[in-house]
Design a protein around this motif. Structure first.
Motif, mmCIF file in Angstrom:
data_model
loop_
_atom_site.group_PDB
_atom_site.id
_atom_site.type_symbol
_atom_site.label_atom_id
_atom_site.label_comp_id
_atom_site.label_asym_id
_atom_site.label_seq_id
_atom_site.Cartn_x
_atom_site.Cartn_y
_atom_site.Cartn_z
ATOM 1 N N VAL A 136 58.077 25.969 -20.160
ATOM 2 C CA VAL A 136 57.746 27.652 -19.954
ATOM 3 C C VAL A 136 56.195 27.470 -19.754
ATOM 4 N N VAL A 137 55.995 28.410 -18.854
ATOM 5 C CA VAL A 137 54.341 28.579 -18.799
ATOM 6 C C VAL A 137 54.064 30.073 -18.683
ATOM 7 N N VAL A 138 53.345 30.667 -19.352
ATOM 8 C CA VAL A 138 52.760 31.772 -19.068
ATOM 9 C C VAL A 138 51.483 32.028 -18.313
ATOM 10 N N ARG A 139 51.403 32.993 -17.464
ATOM 11 C CA ARG A 139 50.386 33.266 -16.655
ATOM 12 C C ARG A 139 50.191 34.746 -16.413
ATOM 13 N N GLY A 140 49.367 35.522 -16.992
ATOM 14 C CA GLY A 140 49.106 36.733 -17.048
ATOM 15 C C GLY A 140 50.393 37.418 -17.497
ATOM 16 N N ASN A 141 51.009 38.367 -16.637
ATOM 17 C CA ASN A 141 52.083 38.731 -16.968
ATOM 18 C C ASN A 141 53.638 38.246 -16.333
ATOM 19 N N ARG A 142 53.292 36.806 -15.858
ATOM 20 C CA ARG A 142 54.389 36.062 -15.178
ATOM 21 C C ARG A 142 54.783 35.091 -16.223
ATOM 22 N N VAL A 143 56.162 34.778 -16.294
ATOM 23 C CA VAL A 143 56.802 33.695 -17.205
ATOM 24 C C VAL A 143 57.453 33.013 -16.241
ATOM 25 N N TYR A 144 57.196 31.483 -16.320
ATOM 26 C CA TYR A 144 58.031 30.725 -15.430
ATOM 27 C C TYR A 144 58.725 29.608 -16.382
ATOM 28 N N VAL A 145 60.052 29.540 -16.301
ATOM 29 C CA VAL A 145 60.905 28.909 -17.015
ATOM 30 C C VAL A 145 61.748 27.797 -16.134
ATOM 31 N N THR A 146 61.714 26.544 -16.444
ATOM 32 C CA THR A 146 62.708 25.644 -15.872
ATOM 33 C C THR A 146 63.819 25.141 -16.641
ATOM 34 N N ASN A 147 65.015 24.638 -16.000
ATOM 35 C CA ASN A 147 66.100 24.475 -16.594
ATOM 36 C C ASN A 147 66.440 23.055 -15.711
ATOM 37 N N GLY A 148 66.558 22.023 -16.776
ATOM 38 C CA GLY A 148 66.852 20.519 -16.021
ATOM 39 C C GLY A 148 68.230 20.405 -16.027
ATOM 40 N N ALA A 149 69.051 21.211 -16.665
ATOM 41 C CA ALA A 149 70.498 20.728 -16.526
ATOM 42 C C ALA A 149 70.713 19.382 -16.679
ATOM 43 N N ASN A 150 70.174 18.652 -17.809
ATOM 44 C CA ASN A 150 70.010 17.215 -17.870
ATOM 45 C C ASN A 150 70.992 16.950 -19.192
ATOM 46 N N LEU A 151 71.080 17.739 -20.002
ATOM 47 C CA LEU A 151 72.042 17.368 -20.969
ATOM 48 C C LEU A 151 73.381 18.055 -20.824
ATOM 49 N N ALA A 152 73.444 19.132 -20.125
ATOM 50 C CA ALA A 152 74.802 19.731 -19.693
ATOM 51 C C ALA A 152 74.654 20.671 -18.697
ATOM 52 N N GLY A 153 75.592 21.073 -17.760
ATOM 53 C CA GLY A 153 75.486 21.887 -16.707
ATOM 54 C C GLY A 153 74.894 21.268 -15.250
ATOM 55 N N ASN A 154 75.292 22.010 -14.348
ATOM 56 C CA ASN A 154 74.785 21.135 -13.027
ATOM 57 C C ASN A 154 73.931 22.142 -12.045
ATOM 58 N N ASN A 155 73.231 23.323 -12.967
ATOM 59 C CA ASN A 155 72.345 24.108 -12.185
ATOM 60 C C ASN A 155 70.940 23.947 -12.677
ATOM 61 N N PRO A 156 70.128 22.867 -12.349
ATOM 62 C CA PRO A 156 68.819 22.936 -12.528
ATOM 63 C C PRO A 156 67.889 23.957 -11.745
ATOM 64 N N ASP A 157 67.210 24.851 -12.154
ATOM 65 C CA ASP A 157 66.432 25.754 -11.381
ATOM 66 C C ASP A 157 64.946 26.083 -12.238
ATOM 67 N N LEU A 158 64.475 27.122 -11.315
ATOM 68 C CA LEU A 158 63.206 27.755 -11.856
ATOM 69 C C LEU A 158 63.419 29.027 -11.833
ATOM 70 N N LEU A 159 63.116 29.790 -13.040
ATOM 71 C CA LEU A 159 63.307 31.049 -13.239
ATOM 72 C C LEU A 159 61.860 31.683 -13.389
ATOM 73 N N LEU A 160 61.794 33.087 -12.892
ATOM 74 C CA LEU A 160 60.516 33.748 -13.063
ATOM 75 C C LEU A 160 60.864 35.247 -13.718
ATOM 76 N N ALA A 161 59.967 35.570 -14.734
ATOM 77 C CA ALA A 161 60.442 36.789 -15.170
ATOM 78 C C ALA A 161 58.922 37.455 -15.310
ATOM 79 N N ARG A 162 58.803 38.848 -15.545
ATOM 80 C CA ARG A 162 57.586 39.657 -16.025
ATOM 81 C C ARG A 162 57.646 40.004 -17.318
ATOM 82 N N LEU A 163 56.356 39.813 -17.927
ATOM 83 C CA LEU A 163 56.067 39.875 -19.403
ATOM 84 C C LEU A 163 55.418 41.293 -19.544
ATOM 85 N N ARG A 164 56.160 42.223 -20.623
ATOM 86 C CA ARG A 164 55.665 43.396 -20.923
ATOM 87 C C ARG A 164 55.469 43.246 -22.287
ATOM 88 N N ARG A 165 54.280 43.561 -22.761
ATOM 89 C CA ARG A 165 53.639 43.664 -24.111
ATOM 90 C C ARG A 165 53.868 45.086 -24.766
#
Length: 328
Positions: free
Chosen positions: A299-328
């Motif tokens: 997970v990386v926070v840059r300003g109001n952007r939050v990036y999250v990676t899923n590796g699906a290395n322990l379970a699942g088949n869908n590694p991906d990159l997610l992006l969300a906006r942060l509101r405080r």
């Protein structure tokens, strides 16, 4: 590393930076739109999948380095790749590291060569970690425009370099199996152990994992112990004694600060969660398997952007990159 699920609107009390990896499967190319998620004082809105990766090709996403303009650089564990994801989700492979002679079966714990942490310097140079189980290959590498990577800082063959940070004129690197943090000059050269505090030690698998520099200290997660520790930077740049600042985070991988004091977002690989840890110690699960989490690695926070990676290395088949906006 990571585990995964789809998105819902829930709040729950919550409880490795490298994956155990190796289970292949096809990835689904469909996009995912998530409603807003609320935690005490923190809001994640517009959660969406930016890019899906090819799990069958070993693209288990492990680490994130944001770039100006909205693109990000990501390390791919068993694929031994560094990729760039454009703002529109297009994925371009920048580097694929060669297998070492003999296939790299001597890589500590994992038993296979892996690309792990990525980082970007202030002048735009991109660096990454390669653990190959062999000297002359294991260490900090630089991505070059020519496409041929350059070894900048060699590390001992028995290290498992995991997270990489550019801290001013030096690199800092966690060594998950050695329970250490290494330092090396940004210009390249020999590395030295900056801290081998017992709080960084593994308990059978991975110790020191995620790594950040914040407010005059170096912070690291310990996957085996489920902790985040703070190591003050002493006079002259040396390491002080580690202090445990959060516990009960079994299987924690990466983490980042949100910009509100010592509030932290933590990627819990083992159970596939993104957890908020308040400055007062309170915690909440922001995203979990029902929100598409599968082996959440970074997970990386840059300003109001939050990036999250899923590796699906322990379970699942869908590694991906997610992006969300942060509101405080």
């Amino acid at each position: 590393m990571s585990l995964l699920r789809s998105t819902g609107l829930r709040r729950r009390t919550a409880t490795l930076g490298l994956a155990v990896l190796l289970a292949a499967g096809a990835t689904a190319p469909d996009a995912l739109a998530a409603p807003a998620h609320r935690a005490a004082g923190t809001h994640l809105v517009d959660v969406r999948v930016v890019a899906r990766f090819d799990r069958s090709a070993g693209q288990a996403a492990e680490s994130i380095a944001p770039e100006p303009g909205g693109s990000v650089v990501i390390g791919m564990i068993p694929a031994r790749q560094v990729v760039r994801v454009a703002p529109d989700g297009a994925v371009r492979v920048l580097v694929t590291m060669p297998l070492p002679p003999g296939g790299g079966g001597t890589t500590p714990v994992i038993g296979t060569p892996v690309v792990t942490g990525v980082a970007r310097s202030g002048r735009g140079d991109v660096y990454f970690l390669y653990s190959a189980g062999q000297g002359g290959l294991t260490g900090i590498w630089q991505v070059r425009p020519s496409g041929a990577p350059r070894l900048v800082v060699p590390l001992p063959a028995d290290t498992m370099p995991n997270a990489l940070v550019v801290d001013g004129d030096r690199f800092l690197v966690t060594d998950s199996t050695g329970g250490r943090i290494w330092q090396a000059p940004l210009r390249g050269g020999a590395a030295s152990v900056w801290s081998a505090d017992p709080a960084l030690a593994p308990a059978g698998f991975f110790g020191a994992n995620g790594l950040k520099v914040h407010d005059g200290a170096v912070w690291a997660s310990n996957s085996d112990h489920g902790t985040i520790v703070r190591i003050p930077v002493a006079a002259g740049g040396g390491a002080g004694r580690a202090q445990v600042r959060a516990g009960g985070l079994a299987g924690i991988d990466d983490f980042d600060f949100t910009g509100r004091g010592t509030e932290i977002f933590a990627a819990i690989n083992q159970t596939g969660k993104l957890v908020r840890i308040g400055s007062d110690g309170t915690r909440e699960t922001l995203l979990d398997a029902e929100d598409g989490m599968q082996g959440t690695t970074a997970v990386v926070v840059r300003g109001n952007r939050v990036y999250v990676t899923n590796g699906a290395n322990l379970a699942g088949n869908n590694p991906d990159l997610l992006l969300a906006r942060l509101r405080r």
